[in-house]
Motif scaffolding. Structure first.
Motif, PDB file in Angstrom:
ATOM      1  N   LYS A   1      82.514  12.911  15.659  1.00  0.00           N
ATOM      2  CA  LYS A   1      82.339  12.618  17.066  1.00  0.00           C
ATOM      3  C   LYS A   1      81.169  13.377  17.669  1.00  0.00           C
ATOM      4  CE  LYS A   1      86.061  12.825  19.526  1.00  0.00           C
ATOM      5  NZ  LYS A   1      87.346  13.321  20.098  1.00  0.00           N
ATOM      6  N   GLY A   2      80.897  14.566  17.120  1.00  0.00           N
ATOM      7  CA  GLY A   2      79.854  15.396  17.708  1.00  0.00           C
ATOM      8  C   GLY A   2      79.267  16.336  16.694  1.00  0.00           C
ATOM      9  N   MET A   3      78.151  16.962  17.112  1.00  0.00           N
ATOM     10  CA  MET A   3      77.469  17.914  16.253  1.00  0.00           C
ATOM     11  C   MET A   3      76.882  19.017  17.121  1.00  0.00           C
ATOM     12  SD  MET A   3      74.697  17.045  13.283  1.00  0.00           S
ATOM     13  CE  MET A   3      74.254  18.293  12.060  1.00  0.00           C
ATOM     14  N   ILE A   4      77.034  20.257  16.662  1.00  0.00           N
ATOM     15  CA  ILE A   4      76.470  21.402  17.363  1.00  0.00           C
ATOM     16  C   ILE A   4      75.106  21.716  16.764  1.00  0.00           C
ATOM     17  CG2 ILE A   4      76.722  23.876  17.810  1.00  0.00           C
ATOM     18  CD1 ILE A   4      79.728  23.482  17.850  1.00  0.00           C
ATOM     19  N   THR A   5      74.105  21.873  17.609  1.00  0.00           N
ATOM     20  CA  THR A   5      72.779  22.244  17.135  1.00  0.00           C
ATOM     21  C   THR A   5      72.083  23.114  18.172  1.00  0.00           C
ATOM     22  OG1 THR A   5      70.725  21.435  16.138  1.00  0.00           O
ATOM     23  CG2 THR A   5      71.609  20.177  18.004  1.00  0.00           C
ATOM     24  N   GLU A   6      70.846  23.462  17.886  1.00  0.00           N
ATOM     25  CA  GLU A   6      70.118  24.421  18.715  1.00  0.00           C
ATOM     26  C   GLU A   6      69.500  23.759  19.946  1.00  0.00           C
ATOM     27  OE1 GLU A   6      68.371  28.543  18.645  1.00  0.00           O
ATOM     28  OE2 GLU A   6      70.240  27.423  18.786  1.00  0.00           O
ATOM     29  N   GLY A   7      69.561  24.443  21.075  1.00  0.00           N
ATOM     30  CA  GLY A   7      68.885  23.955  22.275  1.00  0.00           C
ATOM     31  C   GLY A   7      67.427  24.376  22.255  1.00  0.00           C
ATOM     32  N   ALA A   8      66.698  23.936  21.230  1.00  0.00           N
ATOM     33  CA  ALA A   8      65.315  24.365  21.002  1.00  0.00           C
ATOM     34  C   ALA A   8      64.375  23.825  22.075  1.00  0.00           C
ATOM     35  CB  ALA A   8      64.850  23.899  19.620  1.00  0.00           C
ATOM     36  N   LYS A   9      63.480  24.688  22.546  1.00  0.00           N
ATOM     37  CA  LYS A   9      62.557  24.310  23.621  1.00  0.00           C
ATOM     38  C   LYS A   9      61.645  23.157  23.215  1.00  0.00           C
ATOM     39  CE  LYS A   9      63.723  27.399  26.739  1.00  0.00           C
ATOM     40  NZ  LYS A   9      64.306  26.998  28.043  1.00  0.00           N
ATOM     41  N   GLN A  10      61.207  23.125  21.937  1.00  0.00           N
ATOM     42  CA  GLN A  10      60.283  22.080  21.527  1.00  0.00           C
ATOM     43  C   GLN A  10      60.940  20.701  21.524  1.00  0.00           C
ATOM     44  OE1 GLN A  10      61.489  24.465  19.485  1.00  0.00           O
ATOM     45  NE2 GLN A  10      61.490  23.880  17.329  1.00  0.00           N
ATOM     46  N   VAL A  11      62.279  20.694  21.567  1.00  0.00           N
ATOM     47  CA  VAL A  11      63.017  19.434  21.622  1.00  0.00           C
ATOM     48  C   VAL A  11      63.415  19.098  23.056  1.00  0.00           C
ATOM     49  CG1 VAL A  11      65.185  18.318  20.971  1.00  0.00           C
ATOM     50  CG2 VAL A  11      63.854  19.568  19.256  1.00  0.00           C
ATOM     51  N   LEU A  12      63.912  20.103  23.767  1.00  0.00           N
ATOM     52  CA  LEU A  12      64.408  19.871  25.123  1.00  0.00           C
ATOM     53  C   LEU A  12      63.289  19.689  26.148  1.00  0.00           C
ATOM     54  CD1 LEU A  12      67.403  22.357  25.374  1.00  0.00           C
ATOM     55  CD2 LEU A  12      67.518  19.876  25.612  1.00  0.00           C
ATOM     56  N   GLY A  13      62.182  20.431  25.979  1.00  0.00           N
ATOM     57  CA  GLY A  13      61.140  20.375  26.998  1.00  0.00           C
ATOM     58  C   GLY A  13      61.676  20.912  28.312  1.00  0.00           C
ATOM     59  N   TRP A  14      61.626  20.095  29.359  1.00  0.00           N
ATOM     60  CA  TRP A  14      62.104  20.508  30.677  1.00  0.00           C
ATOM     61  C   TRP A  14      63.610  20.337  30.840  1.00  0.00           C
ATOM     62  CZ3 TRP A  14      64.647  16.614  33.164  1.00  0.00           C
ATOM     63  CH2 TRP A  14      64.371  15.304  32.739  1.00  0.00           C
ATOM     64  N   LYS A  15      64.262  19.702  29.882  1.00  0.00           N
ATOM     65  CA  LYS A  15      65.688  19.412  29.999  1.00  0.00           C
ATOM     66  C   LYS A  15      66.528  20.670  29.770  1.00  0.00           C
ATOM     67  CE  LYS A  15      65.079  14.672  28.349  1.00  0.00           C
ATOM     68  NZ  LYS A  15      65.388  13.703  27.271  1.00  0.00           N
ATOM     69  N   SER A  16      67.735  20.650  30.292  1.00  0.00           N
ATOM     70  CA  SER A  16      68.658  21.774  30.153  1.00  0.00           C
ATOM     71  C   SER A  16      69.616  21.525  28.987  1.00  0.00           C
ATOM     72  CB  SER A  16      69.462  21.952  31.446  1.00  0.00           C
ATOM     73  OG  SER A  16      70.539  22.839  31.248  1.00  0.00           O
ATOM     74  N   PRO A  17      70.009  22.591  28.273  1.00  0.00           N
ATOM     75  CA  PRO A  17      71.011  22.426  27.219  1.00  0.00           C
ATOM     76  C   PRO A  17      72.431  22.297  27.761  1.00  0.00           C
ATOM     77  CG  PRO A  17      70.436  24.733  27.414  1.00  0.00           C
ATOM     78  CD  PRO A  17      69.521  23.985  28.357  1.00  0.00           C
ATOM     79  N   HIS A  18      72.581  22.362  29.084  1.00  0.00           N
ATOM     80  CA  HIS A  18      73.912  22.406  29.691  1.00  0.00           C
ATOM     81  C   HIS A  18      74.473  21.027  30.019  1.00  0.00           C
ATOM     82  CE1 HIS A  18      72.506  26.617  31.179  1.00  0.00           C
ATOM     83  NE2 HIS A  18      72.863  26.631  29.913  1.00  0.00           N
ATOM     84  N   TYR A  19      74.057  20.018  29.268  1.00  0.00           N
ATOM     85  CA  TYR A  19      74.586  18.664  29.416  1.00  0.00           C
ATOM     86  C   TYR A  19      74.995  18.143  28.041  1.00  0.00           C
ATOM     87  CZ  TYR A  19      72.476  18.640  34.085  1.00  0.00           C
ATOM     88  OH  TYR A  19      72.132  18.936  35.389  1.00  0.00           O
ATOM     89  N   ILE A  20      75.746  17.054  28.028  1.00  0.00           N
ATOM     90  CA  ILE A  20      76.112  16.388  26.782  1.00  0.00           C
ATOM     91  C   ILE A  20      75.065  15.316  26.497  1.00  0.00           C
ATOM     92  CG2 ILE A  20      77.889  15.129  25.531  1.00  0.00           C
ATOM     93  CD1 ILE A  20      78.706  17.931  26.400  1.00  0.00           C
ATOM     94  N   TYR A  21      74.443  15.381  25.343  1.00  0.00           N
ATOM     95  CA  TYR A  21      73.462  14.382  24.921  1.00  0.00           C
ATOM     96  C   TYR A  21      74.013  13.615  23.725  1.00  0.00           C
ATOM     97  CZ  TYR A  21      70.278  17.182  27.804  1.00  0.00           C
ATOM     98  OH  TYR A  21      69.680  17.850  28.847  1.00  0.00           O
ATOM     99  N   HIS A  22      73.248  12.645  23.244  1.00  0.00           N
ATOM    100  CA  HIS A  22      73.668  11.945  22.029  1.00  0.00           C
ATOM    101  C   HIS A  22      72.497  11.771  21.080  1.00  0.00           C
ATOM    102  CE1 HIS A  22      72.516   8.381  24.597  1.00  0.00           C
ATOM    103  NE2 HIS A  22      71.901   8.043  23.470  1.00  0.00           N
ATOM    104  N   CYS A  23      72.826  11.491  19.834  1.00  0.00           N
ATOM    105  CA  CYS A  23      71.834  11.314  18.783  1.00  0.00           C
ATOM    106  C   CYS A  23      70.972  10.088  19.078  1.00  0.00           C
ATOM    107  CB  CYS A  23      72.541  11.152  17.441  1.00  0.00           C
ATOM    108  SG  CYS A  23      71.472  10.710  16.062  1.00  0.00           S
ATOM    109  N   ALA A  24      69.656  10.244  18.967  1.00  0.00           N
ATOM    110  CA  ALA A  24      68.746   9.140  19.254  1.00  0.00           C
ATOM    111  C   ALA A  24      68.892   8.005  18.260  1.00  0.00           C
ATOM    112  CB  ALA A  24      67.303   9.649  19.258  1.00  0.00           C
ATOM    113  N   SER A  25      69.346   8.320  17.043  1.00  0.00           N
ATOM    114  CA  SER A  25      69.483   7.292  16.005  1.00  0.00           C
ATOM    115  C   SER A  25      70.858   6.649  15.978  1.00  0.00           C
ATOM    116  CB  SER A  25      69.192   7.894  14.619  1.00  0.00           C
ATOM    117  OG  SER A  25      67.868   8.353  14.537  1.00  0.00           O
ATOM    118  N   ASP A  26      71.842   7.273  16.608  1.00  0.00           N
ATOM    119  CA  ASP A  26      73.201   6.719  16.645  1.00  0.00           C
ATOM    120  C   ASP A  26      73.943   7.320  17.831  1.00  0.00           C
ATOM    121  OD1 ASP A  26      75.889   5.949  16.218  1.00  0.00           O
ATOM    122  OD2 ASP A  26      75.518   5.759  14.067  1.00  0.00           O
ATOM    123  N   PRO A  27      74.072   6.574  18.924  1.00  0.00           N
ATOM    124  CA  PRO A  27      74.678   7.109  20.149  1.00  0.00           C
ATOM    125  C   PRO A  27      76.150   7.471  20.014  1.00  0.00           C
ATOM    126  CG  PRO A  27      74.286   4.753  20.342  1.00  0.00           C
ATOM    127  CD  PRO A  27      73.599   5.189  19.097  1.00  0.00           C
TER     128      PRO A  27
END
Length: 259
Positions: free
Chosen positions: A77-103
């Protein structure tokens, strides 16, 4: 140690995650080996603690869109990973996101700063529990999910008992309750609606400032060793020799960078 973890399992207040059995680089070395290792470890969690993992975390939080799609295909159902700046950019890690390849796969991103206040800096820059809770409470309105992640060796090895780390942990739930801050299991958050996809076309991790896999595959010698190791992965996996499998698990483990 297992007895203590079983006592925790009986409280129904903890959740056991799936991960590669050897804590290695199978996810970027051999897909079938990665699938087999995760299934083997999840089976062990069921045998020992009576829980079938619903959320997965890869070795050193390694993640990419491709790895996420594999985990979604395996039914997580989910996966824990790093809130890396190069991925998030301006976004916050404090939300629920989903995988770009499989929502279907929700992504729970680690808050680097709040996590490393405990896992990395506690001994060198001691903080009080009420101060740390104040930082948690000061997150902007609407950012309701904060993922704190670290390794068990933080408590007693990286930070010795005399550092006060256990007293810090004991105080956190009491102070959080006073501030109206609650706790939830990872799979509970996976029921929440995602705010959008996070695209991760290349591998990220929680290691070093780069937050990628360069610490293991950053030079020619490392890459050659990695390629030779996983070139025999299929043969090891299908051979059926338990002792050889145990040697393989030991050979492929990656050591935490802070050791």
């Amino acid at each position: 140690m297992i007895d203590l973890l079983q006592q925790l399992a009986e409280t129904k207040c903890v959740e056991f995650l799936a991960e590669p059995y050897s804590h290695g680089l199978a996810s970027i070395g051999n897909e079938e080996s990665f699938r087999e290792e995760v299934k083997r470890q999840a089976k062990k969690m069921k045998e020992l603690f009576g829980q079938t993992p619903k959320v997965v975390r890869n070795s050193s939080l390694i993640y990419s869109d491709e790895i996420g799609a594999i985990c979604a295909d395996m039914g997580f159902k989910g996966m824990i990973t790093e809130g890396a700046k190069q991925v998030l950019g301006w976004k916050s890690p404090h939300y629920i996101y989903h995988c770009a390849s499989d929502p279907r796969l929700k992504l729970l991103l680690r808050d680097i700063s709040l996590s490393e206040d405990i896992t990395e800096r506690f001994t060198s820059h001691p903080i009080m529990a009420d101060q740390w809770i104040d930082w948690v409470a000061s997150t902007p309105e609407g950012e309701n999910f904060i993922n704190i992640f670290g390794e068990l060796v933080t408590f007693g090895i990286f930070h010795p008992i005399q550092s006060g780390i256990l007293e810090f942990l004991k105080a956190i739930p009491v102070l959080a309750k006073q501030r109206g801050i609650g706790f939830a299991l990872p799979s509970d958050f996976c029921e929440e609606k995602s705010v959008g996809a996070i695209e991760v076309p290349y591998n990220i991790s929680w290691v070093d400032e780069e937050r990628d896999t360069s610490c293991w595959l950053g030079n020619v010698m490392q890459r050659e060793a990695f390629q030779k190791l996983y070139s025999v992965a299929d043969r090891v996996r299908v051979c059926g020799d338990r002792r050889l499998q145990m040697d393989w698990d030991s050979l492929t483990i990656i050591i935490p960078s802070s050791l």
